[in-house]
Scaffold this active site. Structure first.
Site, PDB file in Angstrom:
ATOM      1  CG  HIS A   1      40.423  -3.240  50.871  1.00 23.26           C
ATOM      2  ND1 HIS A   1      40.496  -3.017  52.234  1.00 23.26           N
ATOM      3  CD2 HIS A   1      40.109  -2.054  50.309  1.00 23.26           C
ATOM      4  CE1 HIS A   1      40.243  -1.745  52.472  1.00 23.26           C
ATOM      5  NE2 HIS A   1      40.000  -1.134  51.324  1.00 23.26           N
TER       6      HIS A   1
ATOM      7  CD  GLU B   1      34.155  -8.259  50.004  1.00 24.68           C
ATOM      8  OE1 GLU B   1      34.587  -9.094  50.820  1.00 24.68           O
ATOM      9  OE2 GLU B   1      33.823  -7.109  50.338  1.00 24.68           O
TER      10      GLU B   1
ATOM     11  CG  ASN C   1      34.815 -12.825  51.769  1.00 30.26           C
ATOM     12  OD1 ASN C   1      34.801 -13.036  50.556  1.00 30.26           O
ATOM     13  ND2 ASN C   1      34.505 -11.643  52.294  1.00 30.26           N
TER      14      ASN C   1
ATOM     15  CG  ASN D   1      43.289  -8.331  52.754  1.00 34.01           C
ATOM     16  OD1 ASN D   1      42.470  -8.906  53.490  1.00 34.01           O
ATOM     17  ND2 ASN D   1      43.316  -7.011  52.625  1.00 34.01           N
TER      18      ASN D   1
ATOM     19  CG  MET E   1      38.572  -6.138  60.718  1.00 36.28           C
ATOM     20  SD  MET E   1      38.902  -5.660  59.004  1.00 36.28           S
ATOM     21  CE  MET E   1      37.474  -4.735  58.600  1.00 36.28           C
TER      22      MET E   1
HETATM   23  C1  GAR Z   1      34.575  -7.914  53.733  1.00 41.14           C
HETATM   24  O1  GAR Z   1      33.805  -6.938  53.102  1.00 41.14           O
HETATM   25  C2  GAR Z   1      36.055  -7.692  53.473  1.00 41.14           C
HETATM   26  O2  GAR Z   1      36.308  -7.205  52.192  1.00 41.14           O
HETATM   27  C3  GAR Z   1      36.369  -6.659  54.520  1.00 41.14           C
HETATM   28  O3  GAR Z   1      35.668  -7.082  55.664  1.00 41.14           O
HETATM   29  C4  GAR Z   1      34.479  -7.773  55.258  1.00 41.14           C
HETATM   30  C5  GAR Z   1      34.447  -9.105  55.950  1.00 41.14           C
HETATM   31  O4  GAR Z   1      33.224  -9.746  55.717  1.00 41.14           O
HETATM   32  N1  GAR Z   1      37.784  -6.565  54.750  1.00 41.14           N
HETATM   33  C6  GAR Z   1      38.405  -5.441  55.035  1.00 41.14           C
HETATM   34  O5  GAR Z   1      37.823  -4.376  55.156  1.00 41.14           O
HETATM   35  C7  GAR Z   1      39.892  -5.558  55.211  1.00 41.14           C
HETATM   36  N2  GAR Z   1      40.527  -4.307  55.128  1.00 41.14           N
HETATM   37  P1  GAR Z   1      33.047 -11.295  56.075  1.00 41.14           P
HETATM   38  O6  GAR Z   1      33.550 -11.470  57.521  1.00 41.14           O
HETATM   39  O7  GAR Z   1      31.573 -11.527  55.971  1.00 41.14           O
HETATM   40  O8  GAR Z   1      33.846 -12.103  55.114  1.00 41.14           O
END
Ligand code: GAR
Length: 192
Positions: free
Chosen positions: A114, A179, A22, A112, A95
């Site tokens: 999710h 996302e 992201n 954020n 996290m």
């Molecule tokens: C993503 O899927 C995001 O939605 C999730 O962590 C991943 C990060 O991926 N976030 C959560 O679970 C927050 N509660 P990335 O580091 O490749 O962006």
């Protein structure tokens, strides 16, 4: 929220903990003419977060703050955000849970992403829980951050169909693709 005008983009910080897909996508978006944000700072609570390489590649300032003592860590972050005139924060796979004191200082200015259709499946292990419950759909949500976990006002949401053959991994991959689109659209929605 205030509109970004011309080259006067909103100074933004991204908080990460892991692979940073992201983050990578938001950085790419930020260079577009129609992006209201400019990424000035990346904060990671993990020294070895893979996503830090994207900050390195684009020479964006990065800071590792380990959150061993959360109060102190948040104080350090707040001071840096003030110094760099950061006006908006995107949590992107971050996290750690920010304190209500921190959130108050950036009230309405933290988003954020999710990986579920909130308010369903807050917290961790989203894809696993979704599959165990034989859901037909999952998805992702961009929302404002409040003191209550994964509960702030929803900005945008995208539904993803689950197929019978989906595993945690395939579902994760499907959702993360969405996302990336959702986060940039949500940012445009916030500032336009
Ligand atoms: C993503 O899927 C995001 O939605 C999730 O962590 C991943 C990060 O991926 N976030 C959560 O679970 C927050 N509660 P990335 O580091 O490749 O962006």
């Amino acid at each position: 929220m205030k509109k970004s005008i011309g080259r006067d983009k909103i100074k933004t910080a991204i908080f990460i903990s892991g692979s940073g897909s992201n983050l990578k996508n938001l950085i790419k978006f930020s260079y577009k003419r129609n992006s209201p944000v400019s990424i000035k700072l990346v904060i990671s609570n993990k020294r070895n977060a893979k996503g830090l390489k994207y900050a390195n590649q684009k020479k964006i300032e990065k800071k590792i703050i380990n959150f061993v003592r959360p109060k102190e860590s948040e104080k350090k972050i707040l001071s840096l955000l003030t110094k760099r005139k950061i006006k908006f924060i995107c949590l992107a796979g971050f996290m750690k849970i920010l304190s209500s004191n921190f959130i108050k200082k950036f009230n309405g200015k933290i988003a954020n992403i999710h990986p579920s259709l909130l308010p369903k499946y807050k917290g961790l292990h989203t894809h696993k829980k979704v599959l165990e419950n034989n859901e037909k759909f999952s998805g992702c949500t961009v929302h404002y951050v409040t003191a209550k976990l994964d509960s702030g006002k929803i900005i945008l949401q995208k539904k993803v169909k689950i197929s019978k053959t989906d595993t945690e991994n395939t579902l994760k991959r499907k959702i993360i693709k969405q996302e990336h689109k959702l986060y940039t659209n949500a940012i445009k929605k916030i500032f336009n």
